[in-house]
Design a protein around this motif. Structure first.
Motif, mmCIF file in Angstrom:
data_model
loop_
_atom_site.group_PDB
_atom_site.id
_atom_site.type_symbol
_atom_site.label_atom_id
_atom_site.label_comp_id
_atom_site.label_asym_id
_atom_site.label_seq_id
_atom_site.Cartn_x
_atom_site.Cartn_y
_atom_site.Cartn_z
ATOM 1 N N LYS A 58 0.834 -1.211 0.000
ATOM 2 C CA LYS A 58 0.000 0.000 0.000
ATOM 3 C C LYS A 58 0.863 1.254 0.000
ATOM 4 O O LYS A 58 0.588 2.207 -0.727
ATOM 5 N N ILE A 61 2.481 1.646 -3.479
ATOM 6 C CA ILE A 61 1.518 2.110 -4.486
ATOM 7 C C ILE A 61 1.270 3.612 -4.329
ATOM 8 O O ILE A 61 1.253 4.358 -5.306
ATOM 9 N N THR A 65 2.470 6.260 -7.155
ATOM 10 C CA THR A 65 1.407 7.037 -7.799
ATOM 11 C C THR A 65 1.661 8.533 -7.638
ATOM 12 O O THR A 65 1.506 9.306 -8.591
ATOM 13 N N LEU A 103 7.533 -1.084 -3.664
ATOM 14 C CA LEU A 103 6.644 -2.133 -4.187
ATOM 15 C C LEU A 103 7.384 -3.445 -4.381
ATOM 16 O O LEU A 103 6.879 -4.522 -4.030
#
Length: 120
Positions: A58, A61, A65, A103
Motif C-alpha cells: 500500500k 503504491i 502514484t 513495491l
C-alpha cells in the motif's frame, strides 16, 4: 446347511479384516497430529507475511502514484514554465522510482521460496 456355515465364516473373516484395516495406531495418530500442527504453523506464518506485505505494498503504491503524478504535471508544465516543469519531471521520477522500489520489497516479502525438505 454347510453353505450357510461357509458364508457365515467368510462374512466374519471379511468383517474382521475391514475393522482391522480402519484402526489407527497411536503412533499414526501422533504423526497425523504433528502434521496438522505443522500445517497450522505454516498457515500462520503465511498470514503474517501477507499482513506485513500488505502494508508495504500500500505504501509503495501510494508513493509511486504520487511520484508519477508529479512527473505528469511536470510534463504538462514544460510548455508554459520549462524550469518548473523540468524540476517536477526529475523530482516526480525520483519519487516514482522510490515507490517502485518499495513495491518490489513488498512483493519480495510474499514471494514463495522453495519448500524446505523435511526428513521424517
Amino acid at each position: 446347511m454347510m453353505k450357510y456355515i461357509i458364508i457365515l465364516c467368510a462374512f466374519t473373516f471379511l468383517n474382521l479384516s475391514f475393522i482391522q484395516a480402519q484402526e489407527f495406531s497411536k503412533q499414526e495418530l501422533d504423526s497425523i497430529k504433528r502434521e496438522i500442527f505443522t500445517i497450522k504453523s505454516d498457515v500462520n506464518q503465511i498470514q503474517l507475511q501477507l499482513s506485513d506485505a500488505k502494508k508495504t505494498l500500500k505504501t509503495g503504491i501510494f508513493v509511486a502514484t504520487l511520484g508519477y503524478t508529479v512527473t505528469i504535471i511536470g510534463g504538462q508544465l514544460l510548455g508554459t514554465n520549462p524550469e518548473l516543469g523540468e524540476a517536477l519531471l526529475y523530482t516526480g521520477g525520483a519519487i516514482g522510482i522510490g515507490g517502485t522500489i518499495v513495491l518490489v520489497n513488498g512483493f519480495n516479502k510474499i514471494s514463495l521460496s522453495k519448500p524446505k525438505r523435511r526428513i521424517d
